[in-house]
Design a protein around this motif. Structure first.
Motif, PDB file in Angstrom:
ATOM      1  N   ARG A  10      64.396  22.115  54.948  1.00 55.28           N
ATOM      2  CA  ARG A  10      62.993  22.194  54.527  1.00 55.28           C
ATOM      3  C   ARG A  10      62.830  23.134  53.330  1.00 55.28           C
ATOM      4  O   ARG A  10      62.086  22.841  52.398  1.00 55.28           O
ATOM      5  CB  ARG A  10      62.102  22.652  55.678  1.00 55.28           C
ATOM      6  N   LYS A  11      63.517  24.271  53.345  1.00 54.52           N
ATOM      7  CA  LYS A  11      63.435  25.229  52.232  1.00 54.52           C
ATOM      8  C   LYS A  11      63.994  24.633  50.941  1.00 54.52           C
ATOM      9  O   LYS A  11      63.430  24.844  49.866  1.00 54.52           O
ATOM     10  CB  LYS A  11      64.177  26.518  52.581  1.00 54.52           C
ATOM     11  N   VAL A  12      65.092  23.904  51.036  1.00 55.22           N
ATOM     12  CA  VAL A  12      65.678  23.275  49.847  1.00 55.22           C
ATOM     13  C   VAL A  12      64.701  22.261  49.258  1.00 55.22           C
ATOM     14  O   VAL A  12      64.490  22.220  48.039  1.00 55.22           O
ATOM     15  CB  VAL A  12      67.050  22.632  50.181  1.00 55.22           C
ATOM     16  N   ILE A  13      64.089  21.444  50.113  1.00 57.44           N
ATOM     17  CA  ILE A  13      63.111  20.456  49.637  1.00 57.44           C
ATOM     18  C   ILE A  13      61.912  21.156  48.998  1.00 57.44           C
ATOM     19  O   ILE A  13      61.494  20.792  47.892  1.00 57.44           O
ATOM     20  CB  ILE A  13      62.665  19.524  50.790  1.00 57.44           C
ATOM     21  N   ALA A  14      61.380  22.176  49.671  1.00 55.02           N
ATOM     22  CA  ALA A  14      60.219  22.907  49.138  1.00 55.02           C
ATOM     23  C   ALA A  14      60.558  23.584  47.810  1.00 55.02           C
ATOM     24  O   ALA A  14      59.750  23.572  46.872  1.00 55.02           O
ATOM     25  CB  ALA A  14      59.733  23.939  50.159  1.00 55.02           C
ATOM     26  N   HIS A  15      61.742  24.161  47.721  1.00 53.12           N
ATOM     27  CA  HIS A  15      62.164  24.815  46.477  1.00 53.12           C
ATOM     28  C   HIS A  15      62.218  23.809  45.336  1.00 53.12           C
ATOM     29  O   HIS A  15      61.766  24.083  44.217  1.00 53.12           O
ATOM     30  CB  HIS A  15      63.537  25.460  46.693  1.00 53.12           C
ATOM     31  N   GLY A  16      62.760  22.629  45.603  1.00 56.10           N
ATOM     32  CA  GLY A  16      62.809  21.578  44.584  1.00 56.10           C
ATOM     33  C   GLY A  16      61.422  21.143  44.148  1.00 56.10           C
ATOM     34  O   GLY A  16      61.176  20.912  42.956  1.00 56.10           O
ATOM     35  N   GLU A  17      60.507  21.022  45.115  1.00 56.72           N
ATOM     36  CA  GLU A  17      59.127  20.636  44.782  1.00 56.72           C
ATOM     37  C   GLU A  17      58.447  21.711  43.937  1.00 56.72           C
ATOM     38  O   GLU A  17      57.726  21.392  42.982  1.00 56.72           O
ATOM     39  CB  GLU A  17      58.337  20.359  46.055  1.00 56.72           C
ATOM     40  N   GLU A  18      58.680  22.979  44.272  1.00 59.47           N
ATOM     41  CA  GLU A  18      58.099  24.075  43.484  1.00 59.47           C
ATOM     42  C   GLU A  18      58.669  24.079  42.060  1.00 59.47           C
ATOM     43  O   GLU A  18      57.922  24.238  41.087  1.00 59.47           O
ATOM     44  CB  GLU A  18      58.371  25.413  44.170  1.00 59.47           C
ATOM     45  N   ASP A  19      59.978  23.911  41.938  1.00 60.99           N
ATOM     46  CA  ASP A  19      60.596  23.854  40.611  1.00 60.99           C
ATOM     47  C   ASP A  19      60.065  22.663  39.815  1.00 60.99           C
ATOM     48  O   ASP A  19      59.794  22.780  38.616  1.00 60.99           O
ATOM     49  CB  ASP A  19      62.115  23.744  40.718  1.00 60.99           C
ATOM     50  N   ALA A  20      59.925  21.519  40.471  1.00 58.57           N
ATOM     51  CA  ALA A  20      59.418  20.314  39.791  1.00 58.57           C
ATOM     52  C   ALA A  20      58.002  20.532  39.286  1.00 58.57           C
ATOM     53  O   ALA A  20      57.670  20.149  38.162  1.00 58.57           O
ATOM     54  CB  ALA A  20      59.469  19.113  40.727  1.00 58.57           C
ATOM     55  N   ALA A  21      57.153  21.163  40.108  1.00 59.58           N
ATOM     56  CA  ALA A  21      55.769  21.422  39.706  1.00 59.58           C
ATOM     57  C   ALA A  21      55.706  22.390  38.525  1.00 59.58           C
ATOM     58  O   ALA A  21      54.887  22.229  37.621  1.00 59.58           O
ATOM     59  CB  ALA A  21      54.972  21.975  40.890  1.00 59.58           C
ATOM     60  N   ASN A  23      58.204  22.980  36.282  1.00 61.43           N
ATOM     61  CA  ASN A  23      59.061  22.678  35.135  1.00 61.43           C
ATOM     62  C   ASN A  23      59.097  21.212  34.723  1.00 61.43           C
ATOM     63  O   ASN A  23      60.001  20.785  34.015  1.00 61.43           O
ATOM     64  CB  ASN A  23      60.489  23.161  35.425  1.00 61.43           C
ATOM     65  N   GLY A  24      58.148  20.425  35.190  1.00 58.14           N
ATOM     66  CA  GLY A  24      58.025  19.062  34.663  1.00 58.14           C
ATOM     67  C   GLY A  24      58.768  17.962  35.393  1.00 58.14           C
ATOM     68  O   GLY A  24      59.194  16.994  34.775  1.00 58.14           O
ATOM     69  N   GLY A  25      58.933  18.095  36.697  1.00 62.14           N
ATOM     70  CA  GLY A  25      59.487  16.972  37.446  1.00 62.14           C
ATOM     71  C   GLY A  25      60.809  17.270  38.118  1.00 62.14           C
ATOM     72  O   GLY A  25      61.211  18.420  38.281  1.00 62.14           O
ATOM     73  N   PHE A  26      61.482  16.209  38.498  1.00 62.12           N
ATOM     74  CA  PHE A  26      62.745  16.300  39.224  1.00 62.12           C
ATOM     75  C   PHE A  26      63.911  15.916  38.322  1.00 62.12           C
ATOM     76  O   PHE A  26      63.776  15.065  37.451  1.00 62.12           O
ATOM     77  CB  PHE A  26      62.721  15.387  40.459  1.00 62.12           C
ATOM     78  N   ARG A  27      65.060  16.529  38.577  1.00 60.97           N
ATOM     79  CA  ARG A  27      66.275  16.216  37.827  1.00 60.97           C
ATOM     80  C   ARG A  27      66.855  14.893  38.303  1.00 60.97           C
ATOM     81  O   ARG A  27      66.692  14.507  39.445  1.00 60.97           O
ATOM     82  CB  ARG A  27      67.320  17.325  38.010  1.00 60.97           C
ATOM     83  N   ASN A  56      66.422  19.810  43.897  1.00 60.61           N
ATOM     84  CA  ASN A  56      66.526  18.875  42.775  1.00 60.61           C
ATOM     85  C   ASN A  56      65.399  18.964  41.752  1.00 60.61           C
ATOM     86  O   ASN A  56      65.290  18.106  40.897  1.00 60.61           O
ATOM     87  CB  ASN A  56      66.635  17.445  43.299  1.00 60.61           C
ATOM     88  N   GLY A  57      64.561  19.982  41.820  1.00 60.75           N
ATOM     89  CA  GLY A  57      63.528  20.130  40.803  1.00 60.75           C
ATOM     90  C   GLY A  57      64.115  20.577  39.481  1.00 60.75           C
ATOM     91  O   GLY A  57      65.165  21.222  39.441  1.00 60.75           O
ATOM     92  N   LYS A  58      63.460  20.197  38.381  1.00 62.67           N
ATOM     93  CA  LYS A  58      63.909  20.671  37.070  1.00 62.67           C
ATOM     94  C   LYS A  58      63.825  22.181  37.047  1.00 62.67           C
ATOM     95  O   LYS A  58      62.926  22.784  37.636  1.00 62.67           O
ATOM     96  CB  LYS A  58      63.057  20.062  35.958  1.00 62.67           C
ATOM     97  N   LEU A  59      64.754  22.795  36.321  1.00 60.02           N
ATOM     98  CA  LEU A  59      64.879  24.242  36.299  1.00 60.02           C
ATOM     99  C   LEU A  59      64.526  24.807  34.934  1.00 60.02           C
ATOM    100  O   LEU A  59      64.826  24.196  33.912  1.00 60.02           O
ATOM    101  CB  LEU A  59      66.316  24.641  36.654  1.00 60.02           C
ATOM    102  N   ALA A  60      63.916  25.969  34.951  1.00 59.47           N
ATOM    103  CA  ALA A  60      63.692  26.702  33.708  1.00 59.47           C
ATOM    104  C   ALA A  60      65.036  27.272  33.269  1.00 59.47           C
ATOM    105  O   ALA A  60      65.965  27.421  34.076  1.00 59.47           O
ATOM    106  CB  ALA A  60      62.682  27.821  33.938  1.00 59.47           C
ATOM    107  N   GLU A  61      65.153  27.586  31.995  1.00 57.59           N
ATOM    108  CA  GLU A  61      66.404  28.130  31.479  1.00 57.59           C
ATOM    109  C   GLU A  61      66.791  29.381  32.258  1.00 57.59           C
ATOM    110  O   GLU A  61      65.982  30.278  32.489  1.00 57.59           O
ATOM    111  CB  GLU A  61      66.260  28.474  29.996  1.00 57.59           C
ATOM    112  N   GLY A  62      68.036  29.411  32.714  1.00 59.57           N
ATOM    113  CA  GLY A  62      68.547  30.547  33.463  1.00 59.57           C
ATOM    114  C   GLY A  62      68.246  30.510  34.954  1.00 59.57           C
ATOM    115  O   GLY A  62      68.772  31.326  35.704  1.00 59.57           O
TER     116      GLY A  62
END
Length: 132
Positions: A10-21, A23-27, A56-62
């Motif tokens: 659940r944490k991995v999925i939530a982290h990906g959703e937060e990153d996607a929101a 940083n512009g989507g999913f990788r 799997n959310g897009k990541l900011a640099e670094g």
């Protein structure tokens, strides 16, 4: 079979959703070879040095994704991880996208389950819920 604590999944999925929101989507898990496929909420199952799931959310640099190793195949905690990975994931490294919609509804219906089991065959991926 590879097992992961449901709370960690659940944490991995939530982290990906937060990153996607943020940083512009999913990788794309397929390095652009299948555009648009797998670019939604879920996680990647990766066989590499061990077997793990990764957000799997897009990541900011670094920024780094959230990674959780399977209980059976962690290179720093399981002595036979290499043999286990080769036997149950395969000799080659690989990545499989797992859609959140495939697993989260079953988590929500089975509150007593504590682990997600993932079994790979040559042609299939199957999921089971485990109570420990």
């Amino acid at each position: 079979m590879f097992t992961f604590p449901i709370m960690a999944v659940r944490k991995v999925i939530a982290h990906g959703e937060e990153d996607a929101a943020a940083n512009g989507g999913f990788r794309n898990p397929y390095y652009g070879t299948r555009p648009g496929e797998g670019e939604k909420s879920g996680f990647w199952l990766v066989g590499d040095e061990g077997v793990y799931i990764i957000s799997n959310g897009k990541l900011a640099e670094g920024q780094k994704p959230l990674v959780v190793y399977s209980n059976e195949c962690h290179p720093k905690g399981t002595d036979d991880w290499w043999d286990y990975k080769r036997r149950y994931f395969g000799r080659d490294d690989g990545i499989e996208f797992i859609d959140a919609d495939l697993v989260v509804p079953s988590f929500d219906r089975n509150f007593g389950a504590t682990y997600l089991g993932i079994r790979l065959t040559e042609n299939d991926i199957s999921f089971s819920l485990i109570t420990r």
